[in-house]
Design a protein around this motif. Structure first.
Motif, PDB file in Angstrom:
ATOM      1  N   VAL A   1       0.857  -1.175   0.000  1.00 44.71           N
ATOM      2  CA  VAL A   1       0.000   0.000   0.000  1.00 44.71           C
ATOM      3  C   VAL A   1       0.898   1.232   0.000  1.00 44.71           C
ATOM      4  O   VAL A   1       1.788   1.359   0.843  1.00 44.71           O
ATOM      5  CB  VAL A   1      -0.922   0.044   1.238  1.00 44.71           C
ATOM      6  CG1 VAL A   1      -1.762   1.317   1.232  1.00 44.71           C
ATOM      7  CG2 VAL A   1      -1.810  -1.180   1.291  1.00 44.71           C
ATOM      8  N   THR A   2       0.679   2.109  -0.964  1.00 41.33           N
ATOM      9  CA  THR A   2       1.381   3.383  -1.021  1.00 41.33           C
ATOM     10  C   THR A   2       0.383   4.478  -0.694  1.00 41.33           C
ATOM     11  O   THR A   2      -0.672   4.571  -1.339  1.00 41.33           O
ATOM     12  CB  THR A   2       1.966   3.620  -2.431  1.00 41.33           C
ATOM     13  OG1 THR A   2       2.862   2.557  -2.737  1.00 41.33           O
ATOM     14  CG2 THR A   2       2.699   4.949  -2.505  1.00 41.33           C
ATOM     15  N   HIS A   3       0.678   5.289   0.313  1.00 43.54           N
ATOM     16  CA  HIS A   3      -0.178   6.402   0.682  1.00 43.54           C
ATOM     17  C   HIS A   3       0.191   7.579  -0.222  1.00 43.54           C
ATOM     18  O   HIS A   3       1.292   8.125  -0.124  1.00 43.54           O
ATOM     19  CB  HIS A   3       0.001   6.764   2.156  1.00 43.54           C
ATOM     20  CG  HIS A   3      -0.264   5.608   3.064  1.00 43.54           C
ATOM     21  ND1 HIS A   3      -1.493   4.995   3.166  1.00 43.54           N
ATOM     22  CD2 HIS A   3       0.554   4.934   3.894  1.00 43.54           C
ATOM     23  CE1 HIS A   3      -1.426   4.008   4.033  1.00 43.54           C
ATOM     24  NE2 HIS A   3      -0.190   3.936   4.481  1.00 43.54           N
ATOM     25  N   GLU A   4      -0.723   7.933  -1.124  1.00 47.37           N
ATOM     26  CA  GLU A   4      -0.467   8.987  -2.109  1.00 47.37           C
ATOM     27  C   GLU A   4      -0.693  10.378  -1.521  1.00 47.37           C
ATOM     28  O   GLU A   4       0.057  11.296  -1.815  1.00 47.37           O
ATOM     29  CB  GLU A   4      -1.366   8.789  -3.334  1.00 47.37           C
ATOM     30  CG  GLU A   4      -1.282   7.412  -3.970  1.00 47.37           C
ATOM     31  CD  GLU A   4       0.024   7.122  -4.675  1.00 47.37           C
ATOM     32  OE1 GLU A   4       0.859   8.028  -4.849  1.00 47.37           O
ATOM     33  OE2 GLU A   4       0.229   5.963  -5.064  1.00 47.37           O
ATOM     34  N   ASP A   5      -1.758  10.534  -0.742  1.00 49.71           N
ATOM     35  CA  ASP A   5      -2.100  11.828  -0.151  1.00 49.71           C
ATOM     36  C   ASP A   5      -2.662  11.616   1.241  1.00 49.71           C
ATOM     37  O   ASP A   5      -3.330  10.606   1.496  1.00 49.71           O
ATOM     38  CB  ASP A   5      -3.181  12.554  -0.975  1.00 49.71           C
ATOM     39  CG  ASP A   5      -2.688  13.017  -2.322  1.00 49.71           C
ATOM     40  OD1 ASP A   5      -1.705  13.784  -2.356  1.00 49.71           O
ATOM     41  OD2 ASP A   5      -3.285  12.626  -3.348  1.00 49.71           O
TER      42      ASP A   5
END
Length: 97
Positions: free
Chosen positions: A17-21
């Motif tokens: 999971v990449t937290h974009e904002d």
């Protein structure tokens, strides 16, 4: 949500999971994510495809006294399922030459 994450991890051992904002306003925190992985295990009736998948998700958390008290979760599950069932694209006429 924990059960769902366990299903993803079993089907996609490289689940990430990449937290974009992350945006905070008042007592709410919004997080936009990209979930990715390689489909290596069975998932909701779909046999492993070996395909790399990406799915967008959004969480809005209501925080009170430093604790998350409510979460609203949205995900592009239909887009994920389309990636798992998609047939490879047919070659273009240019590729036949």
């Amino acid at each position: 949500m924990a059960i769902q994450i366990a299903l993803f991890r079993r089907a996609m051992p490289d689940y990430d999971v990449t937290h974009e904002d992350l945006i905070a306003a008042g007592d709410e925190v919004a997080v936009r994510n990209t979930v990715s992985g390689t489909h290596q295990g069975g998932f909701m009736g779909h046999q492993p495809t070996g395909r790399r998948i990406e799915m967008r998700t959004m969480d809005i958390h209501q925080v009170r006294d430093g604790t998350i008290v409510t979460t609203w979760h949205l995900e592009d599950f239909a887009g994920l399922m389309a990636q798992l069932t998609a047939v490879p694209e047919a070659p273009t006429p240019e590729a036949w030459a």
